[in-house]
Write an enzyme that holds these catalytic residues in place. Structure first.
Site, PDB file in Angstrom:
ATOM      1  N   SER A   1      -5.020  24.074 113.578  1.00 11.28           N
ATOM      2  CA  SER A   1      -3.654  23.869 113.102  1.00 11.28           C
ATOM      3  C   SER A   1      -2.780  25.091 113.349  1.00 11.28           C
ATOM      4  O   SER A   1      -3.241  26.235 113.279  1.00 11.28           O
ATOM      5  CB  SER A   1      -3.684  23.566 111.595  1.00 11.28           C
ATOM      6  OG  SER A   1      -2.379  23.536 111.050  1.00 11.28           O
TER       7      SER A   1
ATOM      8  N   TYR B   1       3.073  22.684 115.491  1.00 11.97           N
ATOM      9  CA  TYR B   1       4.308  22.401 114.774  1.00 11.97           C
ATOM     10  C   TYR B   1       5.415  23.194 115.447  1.00 11.97           C
ATOM     11  O   TYR B   1       5.230  24.369 115.789  1.00 11.97           O
ATOM     12  CB  TYR B   1       4.213  22.848 113.314  1.00 11.97           C
ATOM     13  CG  TYR B   1       3.384  21.976 112.412  1.00 11.97           C
ATOM     14  CD1 TYR B   1       3.639  20.614 112.282  1.00 11.97           C
ATOM     15  CD2 TYR B   1       2.355  22.528 111.648  1.00 11.97           C
ATOM     16  CE1 TYR B   1       2.887  19.825 111.438  1.00 11.97           C
ATOM     17  CE2 TYR B   1       1.604  21.744 110.793  1.00 11.97           C
ATOM     18  CZ  TYR B   1       1.869  20.388 110.688  1.00 11.97           C
ATOM     19  OH  TYR B   1       1.126  19.617 109.843  1.00 11.97           O
TER      20      TYR B   1
ATOM     21  N   THR C   1       2.487  17.543 116.653  1.00  7.57           N
ATOM     22  CA  THR C   1       2.669  16.708 115.460  1.00  7.57           C
ATOM     23  C   THR C   1       4.150  16.458 115.247  1.00  7.57           C
ATOM     24  O   THR C   1       4.941  17.402 115.185  1.00  7.57           O
ATOM     25  CB  THR C   1       2.048  17.387 114.233  1.00  7.57           C
ATOM     26  OG1 THR C   1       0.643  17.533 114.439  1.00  7.57           O
ATOM     27  CG2 THR C   1       2.269  16.556 112.978  1.00  7.57           C
TER      28      THR C   1
ATOM     29  N   ARG D   1       4.860  15.954  97.895  1.00  3.15           N
ATOM     30  CA  ARG D   1       3.474  16.060  97.409  1.00  3.15           C
ATOM     31  C   ARG D   1       3.501  16.564  95.972  1.00  3.15           C
ATOM     32  O   ARG D   1       3.504  17.757  95.702  1.00  3.15           O
ATOM     33  CB  ARG D   1       2.669  16.963  98.339  1.00  3.15           C
ATOM     34  CG  ARG D   1       2.699  16.417  99.762  1.00  3.15           C
ATOM     35  CD  ARG D   1       1.983  17.292 100.758  1.00  3.15           C
ATOM     36  NE  ARG D   1       2.299  16.865 102.119  1.00  3.15           N
ATOM     37  CZ  ARG D   1       1.906  17.490 103.215  1.00  3.15           C
ATOM     38  NH1 ARG D   1       1.161  18.581 103.109  1.00  3.15           N
ATOM     39  NH2 ARG D   1       2.239  17.040 104.406  1.00  3.15           N
TER      40      ARG D   1
ATOM     41  N   LYS E   1       1.058  13.336 118.078  1.00  5.74           N
ATOM     42  CA  LYS E   1       0.381  12.910 116.855  1.00  5.74           C
ATOM     43  C   LYS E   1       1.396  12.555 115.770  1.00  5.74           C
ATOM     44  O   LYS E   1       2.362  13.286 115.558  1.00  5.74           O
ATOM     45  CB  LYS E   1      -0.537  14.026 116.355  1.00  5.74           C
ATOM     46  CG  LYS E   1      -1.288  13.725 115.064  1.00  5.74           C
ATOM     47  CD  LYS E   1      -2.190  14.892 114.699  1.00  5.74           C
ATOM     48  CE  LYS E   1      -2.994  14.624 113.444  1.00  5.74           C
ATOM     49  NZ  LYS E   1      -2.150  14.615 112.234  1.00  5.74           N
TER      50      LYS E   1
ATOM     51  N   ASP F   1      -6.342   8.601 113.048  1.00  9.99           N
ATOM     52  CA  ASP F   1      -6.893   9.320 111.904  1.00  9.99           C
ATOM     53  C   ASP F   1      -6.409   8.670 110.621  1.00  9.99           C
ATOM     54  O   ASP F   1      -5.799   7.609 110.644  1.00  9.99           O
ATOM     55  CB  ASP F   1      -6.540  10.808 111.974  1.00  9.99           C
ATOM     56  CG  ASP F   1      -5.066  11.111 111.715  1.00  9.99           C
ATOM     57  OD1 ASP F   1      -4.306  10.206 111.308  1.00  9.99           O
ATOM     58  OD2 ASP F   1      -4.656  12.263 111.910  1.00  9.99           O
TER      59      ASP F   1
END
Length: 414
Positions: free
Chosen positions: A107, A131, A157, A166, A255, A310
């Site tokens: 990542s 990113y 992504t 969240r 993604k 995923d």
């Protein structure tokens, strides 16, 4: 480890091993976490149909993608801030992936430098997740370093123009700068083994945003906060793939796609593959389950590029369901991190081996000797009305067989 029989066992053990703040960061989803549950419910609602009296004395669960042979048809998904679970988590996960013979996707929000991950796992198949934040020069530096370190694919992504809400994280004060409540501090103190490891490794940093002799000045606190909250460059468009193509000559995957039209756009704009993903239920809580979105995406690209998937994969049978529908491979994220929490690299490897064993057992019970033999005939398409609504009417779409799209030469669309 011998008493941990499935991923859920590892999850329960990880919950005991980690402070609530850390466990909820790994385990949680967005808002009411309906998408998080939908991923599991849709997979569970999809039955498989075995073919009997087949010679299954030799079953091969390996697959090939972008010119690389994988020992099992899954890879470790990118996981940001994994070193909250264990110091050097990214290097440990890469080592586990190397031992299991599957790829590891690092990542942008990792806590171990790109070069250290490569040196730790010199023979691993490593991919770089990207990113793109406001300062695009940062993305350019990461891409350059990943290329120089021998990473083989770039995974852009695209489902994070703003972070999902969240709520578990917000309740814990999980932000930059971190705001710890008295209750959170007490919970950390109740996990002395975790606390000692954190003290030895230091508070995780976004290691690949730190400067070195070639990278110039460090990034701003605002950029680090944007990375933690997954607030990315909102000016990024499909035309931006051309910018990345100038920086990266290897396979480029997009993604975070869930719609058939986006799958066609990825194809038109020269992507080499896509990952059907709802970010593990951590972004849009109203998003569909990925297993429900998958068939329409496969139909849209018609076997002209690899399609990975995923979100919600907890069993080898989940992976087989995705393969039978036509996916080329699956990504698993939370599962190996639960293993990491329980036993470091050995724990992560144990989870990968468990998933591989379950995949092989499921294929044996289906009578499929190789991944390429899996197809829609193995998926029950005449489930009850409620089941079909769970997995989506898109499962009736025409899906190319896995065997027709399982092997792609490196840089095929470049």
């Amino acid at each position: 480890m011998a008493q941990l029989l499935n991923v859920e066992d590892y999850r329960r053990r990880a919950r005991r091993a980690l402070p609530r703040l850390v466990f909820d960061y790994i385990d949680g989803g967005a808002e009411d976490e309906r998408c998080l549950r939908r991923n599991r419910e849709a997979l569970e609602a999809l039955p498989l149909i075995p073919e009997c009296l087949r010679d299954t004395s030799k079953v091969d669960i390996g697959t090939e993608l972008f010119g690389r042979r994988w020992r099992a048809p899954f890879a470790i998904a990118p996981i940001g801030l994994a070193s909250l679970v264990r110091p050097r988590a990214d290097a440990l996960l890469a080592g586990a992936a190397q031992a299991a013979g599957v790829p590891f996707i690092l990542s942008t929000a990792s806590n171990t430098r790109i070069e250290e991950v490569r040196s730790t796992a010199p023979d691993a198949t490593l991919w770089m997740q990207l990113y793109v934040m406001g300062e695009r020069a940062i993305a350019e530096r990461i891409v350059r370093r990943a290329r120089n370190a021998g990473f083989e694919a770039l995974v852009l992504t695209v489902d994070v123009p703003v972070s999902g809400l969240r709520e578990r994280d917000l309740r814990h004060g999980f932000r930059v700068p971190m705001r710890l409540t008295p209750g959170t501090v007490l919970d950390m103190a109740r996990h002395p083994a975790w606390l000692l490891r954190l003290a030895g490794g230091g508070m995780p940093q976004f290691a690949n945003l730190l400067p070195d002799e070639d990278d110039g000045a460090p990034v701003s606190a605002q950029t680090q906060a944007a990375l933690l909250s997954r607030a990315m460059d909102r000016t990024l468009t499909w035309e931006s793939l051309a910018w990345l193509r100038k920086l990266w000559d290897g396979p480029l995957l997009v993604k975070g796609l869930l719609g058939a039209e986006d799958a066609r756009r990825a194809l038109r704009h020269g992507a080499d593959g896509i990952v059907v993903s709802n970010h593990g239920g951590r972004q849009l809580d109203a998003a569909p389950a990925t297993i429900a979105a998958l068939p329409a995406m496969l139909d849209a690209v018609g076997g002209r590029m690899p399609v990975l998937v995923d979100s919600g994969m907890r069993r080898g049978s989940d992976i087989v369901k995705a393969l039978a529908l036509g996916a080329n491979a699956a990504l698993v994220g939370r599962a190996p991190v639960y293993g990491l929490a329980c036993g470091g690299e050995e724990g992560a490897l144990s989870v990968l081996q468990l998933l591989a064993q379950e995949t092989e057992r499921t294929m044996t019970l289906l009578g499929a000797l190789r991944v390429a033999e899996l197809g829609r005939r193995h998926v029950e398409m005449h489930a009850s009305r409620s089941q079909i609504e769970q997995v989506g009417h898109a499962t009736h779409a025409s899906v190319p067989t896995h065997g027709k799209a399982s092997i792609y030469p490196a840089h095929a669309a470049a």
